[in-house]
Each structure stands twice: as C-alpha cells, then as structure tokens.
Design an enzyme around this catalytic site. Structure first.
Site, PDB file in Angstrom:
ATOM      1  N   GLU A 116       0.830  -1.216   0.000  1.00  0.00           N
ATOM      2  CA  GLU A 116       0.000   0.000   0.000  1.00  0.00           C
ATOM      3  C   GLU A 116       0.862   1.264   0.000  1.00  0.00           C
ATOM      4  O   GLU A 116       0.415   2.331   0.445  1.00  0.00           O
ATOM      5  CB  GLU A 116      -0.933   0.010   1.231  1.00  0.00           C
ATOM      6  CG  GLU A 116      -1.753  -1.226   1.448  1.00  0.00           C
ATOM      7  CD  GLU A 116      -2.807  -1.494   0.364  1.00  0.00           C
ATOM      8  OE1 GLU A 116      -2.864  -0.725  -0.611  1.00  0.00           O
ATOM      9  OE2 GLU A 116      -3.536  -2.475   0.502  1.00  0.00           O
ATOM     10  N   HIS A 139      -2.464   2.433   8.487  1.00  0.00           N
ATOM     11  CA  HIS A 139      -3.569   1.615   7.962  1.00  0.00           C
ATOM     12  C   HIS A 139      -3.719   0.374   8.828  1.00  0.00           C
ATOM     13  O   HIS A 139      -2.732  -0.241   9.220  1.00  0.00           O
ATOM     14  CB  HIS A 139      -3.257   1.206   6.515  1.00  0.00           C
ATOM     15  CG  HIS A 139      -4.163   0.151   5.968  1.00  0.00           C
ATOM     16  ND1 HIS A 139      -5.525   0.293   5.905  1.00  0.00           N
ATOM     17  CD2 HIS A 139      -3.898  -1.086   5.465  1.00  0.00           C
ATOM     18  CE1 HIS A 139      -6.062  -0.792   5.382  1.00  0.00           C
ATOM     19  NE2 HIS A 139      -5.091  -1.656   5.113  1.00  0.00           N
ATOM     20  N   HIS A 141      -6.909  -2.894  10.220  1.00  0.00           N
ATOM     21  CA  HIS A 141      -8.161  -3.619   9.948  1.00  0.00           C
ATOM     22  C   HIS A 141      -8.981  -3.787  11.233  1.00  0.00           C
ATOM     23  O   HIS A 141      -9.187  -4.915  11.688  1.00  0.00           O
ATOM     24  CB  HIS A 141      -7.830  -5.012   9.383  1.00  0.00           C
ATOM     25  CG  HIS A 141      -7.021  -5.026   8.126  1.00  0.00           C
ATOM     26  ND1 HIS A 141      -6.389  -6.168   7.649  1.00  0.00           N
ATOM     27  CD2 HIS A 141      -6.739  -4.046   7.225  1.00  0.00           C
ATOM     28  CE1 HIS A 141      -5.754  -5.878   6.518  1.00  0.00           C
ATOM     29  NE2 HIS A 141      -5.942  -4.608   6.251  1.00  0.00           N
ATOM     30  N   GLU A 169     -16.767  11.866  22.867  1.00  0.00           N
ATOM     31  CA  GLU A 169     -15.373  12.030  22.465  1.00  0.00           C
ATOM     32  C   GLU A 169     -15.171  12.172  20.950  1.00  0.00           C
ATOM     33  O   GLU A 169     -14.219  12.826  20.507  1.00  0.00           O
ATOM     34  CB  GLU A 169     -14.586  10.805  22.985  1.00  0.00           C
ATOM     35  CG  GLU A 169     -13.115  11.028  23.205  1.00  0.00           C
ATOM     36  CD  GLU A 169     -12.823  12.025  24.324  1.00  0.00           C
ATOM     37  OE1 GLU A 169     -13.734  12.375  25.104  1.00  0.00           O
ATOM     38  OE2 GLU A 169     -11.680  12.481  24.380  1.00  0.00           O
ATOM     39  N   HIS A 210     -12.752  -3.557   4.310  1.00  0.00           N
ATOM     40  CA  HIS A 210     -11.296  -3.768   4.385  1.00  0.00           C
ATOM     41  C   HIS A 210     -10.676  -3.184   5.658  1.00  0.00           C
ATOM     42  O   HIS A 210     -10.032  -3.909   6.405  1.00  0.00           O
ATOM     43  CB  HIS A 210     -10.607  -3.171   3.141  1.00  0.00           C
ATOM     44  CG  HIS A 210      -9.135  -3.399   3.101  1.00  0.00           C
ATOM     45  ND1 HIS A 210      -8.463  -3.891   1.992  1.00  0.00           N
ATOM     46  CD2 HIS A 210      -8.165  -3.215   4.035  1.00  0.00           C
ATOM     47  CE1 HIS A 210      -7.173  -3.998   2.270  1.00  0.00           C
ATOM     48  NE2 HIS A 210      -6.963  -3.587   3.504  1.00  0.00           N
TER      49      HIS A 210
HETATM   50  P1  13P Z   1       1.166  -5.371   3.348  1.00  0.00           P
HETATM   51  O1  13P Z   1       1.606  -6.590   4.103  1.00  0.00           O
HETATM   52  O2  13P Z   1       1.672  -5.346   1.922  1.00  0.00           O
HETATM   53  O3  13P Z   1       1.490  -4.110   4.095  1.00  0.00           O
HETATM   54  O4  13P Z   1      -0.410  -5.448   3.193  1.00  0.00           O
HETATM   55  C1  13P Z   1      -1.244  -5.530   4.305  1.00  0.00           C
HETATM   56  C2  13P Z   1      -2.545  -4.852   4.074  1.00  0.00           C
HETATM   57  O5  13P Z   1      -3.206  -4.491   5.032  1.00  0.00           O
HETATM   58  C3  13P Z   1      -3.024  -4.614   2.697  1.00  0.00           C
HETATM   59  O6  13P Z   1      -4.078  -3.705   2.660  1.00  0.00           O
HETATM   60 ZN    ZN Z   2      -5.214  -3.669   4.592  1.00  0.00          ZN
END
Ligand code: 13P
Ligand code: ZN
Length: 270
Positions: A116, A139, A141, A169, A210
C-alpha cells in the site's frame, strides 16, 4: 553512528505497531505504517550517503523527492515487528521524482515496502498540502469499523454522523469527520490515488469491507483517531438492533465542538 535501535522514531514506531497488534487491528500481516522523518532525525543513525538498494515505486510524487520515510515491509506480521524491526521496517528516501525508493536501512531479508506504499506516500502528499505538520499515515483492519461497512450506508456524511453520535469524544477527536471509499482492490495505485484524494478533507478514510487509514502529526494522533472511531463503531454495533431512547443531537454535537474548539466539517451538522 548511533545505534538505530535506540532512535526515538524507531522505538516509538515499534511500540505503536505492537499496540496496534494488541488491539486486534492487525491480524497476520494486516496493516501498514509510514512515518515521515527529517534528515536531521536520521543522519546520526544511518549513513545517508550509502544507499543499500533502490526499489521502483510505480508512481510519481515529485513534491516528496528527497524526503525520508520509515515504512513497514509488505508481508510483515505486526506481532513480530518488535522482535525483528530490521526485517519488518525500512528507512527509505524518495528519489527520481518519487519513482524510486532508496533503502538506507532495514528490509534485511530482501523484502520491500508495503503493497500500500502508493496510498501512504500519496496520502502524505495530500495531508501535507492541508497540514504541514502531518507525519504519519497508518492503515489497519479494526473489526468494528469493518463490520459497520456491511450494515451501515456508505454515505460519508451519514457514516460520520452515526459515529459522532456514539460517544461525546468523537466530535472532540475527529470534528473533520470520516471519509469513506467503497470497496476497491487494495495494493493498487488506483486505491492509493482515491485514498489520497479523500485525505484532503479528513484524517480518517474508511475502506469498506477492508479497514481504515488514519493520518496525524505523530503516531499517537493517528493511533488515537483509529482507536476512537473503532470504539464508536463498536458502540454502534452494540445498539444498532435495539430501540434508541435518546441520542446526541446536532445541537449537542455543535456544543461539544464549540467548547473544545474543533472545526466541524462544513455542512455535516443539520
Ligand atoms: P502489506 O503486508 O503489503 O502491508 O499489506 C497488508 C494490508 O493491510 C493490505 O491492505
Ligand atoms: Zn489492509
């Protein structure tokens, strides 16, 4: 040269990534982090004249030419970064208009930056254009936010208003709101460009089905944004199926923003 393992930027990044894993946001290799660094911060820890490898980026970012970034490697397990930072992290300098990443330290198993990378670098560019203090793109999840993208509409104004109402908050922490991208294929320049566009107006960008991107002037700010938004999503999931007896009104939200000095996203309160 000083030992890079003692560099404040490295210590703090490893601690933050370990905490992201502990929060359950980063299963396996899920998630990635990039930290913009100034030359003065890195030059005591690495020989900036010694490029170990050059790696093509697949995009252009002339505005960030010559800038330094600490970036997680693709495939790195966040659970393990604390034990092998020299493998799971890389210190890079952009060159050739952003088309090349010069590796100065890290990725010791021959790896490279996150898949990414485009989303990170282009988002840095976007955030710096509206906030010169921005240093971090993160980033991950988080399960509650992802779950919410299955059962809540993806209109970003409505998505934000739901989150804002979930706890006091939220308006304090992200008055600029949350932008939302519909599902797109990850790891591409297209999603990178779309994320960067959304980053011009908010520090949080949800990727439906995602995860989420957060931006901030330091690791704590980016982490805290994601933490607060995911907590709000968790509360939403706990009450979504129950009859709501009372909630935060727009008047309440305006009062909070006014008291704490937040600049509310234009037009997002009724
Ligand atoms: P990477 O291991 O390439 O960082 O990918 C993980 C991810 O969250 C892809 O969106
Ligand atoms: Zn991801």
């Amino acid at each position: 040269m000083k030992d890079i393992m003692t560099a404040p930027f490295l210590v703090k990044t490893v601690r933050t990534i370990t905490e992201m894993y502990r929060h359950g946001w980063d299963e396996r290799n899920g998630g990635n982090v990039s930290l913009l660094l100034d030359e003065v911060e890195v030059k005591d820890y690495v020989d900036i004249t010694k490029v170990l490898r050059t790696i093509p980026t697949g995009f252009e970012a002339p505005e960030l030419d010559g800038r330094y970034f600490l970036v997680t490697s693709t495939g790195s397990y966040f659970r393990n970064v604390q034990y092998e930072p020299e493998k799971d992290l890389g210190l890079l300098r952009l060159a050739d208009g952003g088309r090349t990443a010069e590796l100065l330290w890290g990725y010791e198993d021959g790896g490279k930056f996150t898949s990414e990378f485009a989303a990170h670098i282009l988002s840095h560019k976007s955030r710096l254009s509206v906030d010169p203090q921005n240093r971090v793109i993160m980033h991950s999840h988080p399960a509650n936010l992802i779950a919410m993208t299955y059962v809540h509409g993806l209109d970003e104004r409505e998505f934000t208003r739901t989150l804002w109402r979930m706890e006091t908050e939220c308006m304090i922490v992200f008055p600029d709101g949350v932008n939302v991208l519909p599902w797109m294929l990850c790891g591409t320049n297209e999603i990178g460009e779309a994320t960067a566009e959304k980053m011009k107006t908010a520090r949080l960008v949800v990727w439906a089905q995602h995860g989420i991107y957060g931006a901030g002037s330091d690791l704590d700010e980016a982490f805290g944004l994601i933490e607060t938004a995911d907590k709000a999503a968790e509360i939403y999931l706990k009450i979504a199926h129950l009859p709501v007896k009372q909630t935060l009104t727009d008047e309440d939200l305006r009062l909070i923003a006014g008291h704490f000095g937040g600049k509310v996203r234009e037009g997002w309160l009724d």
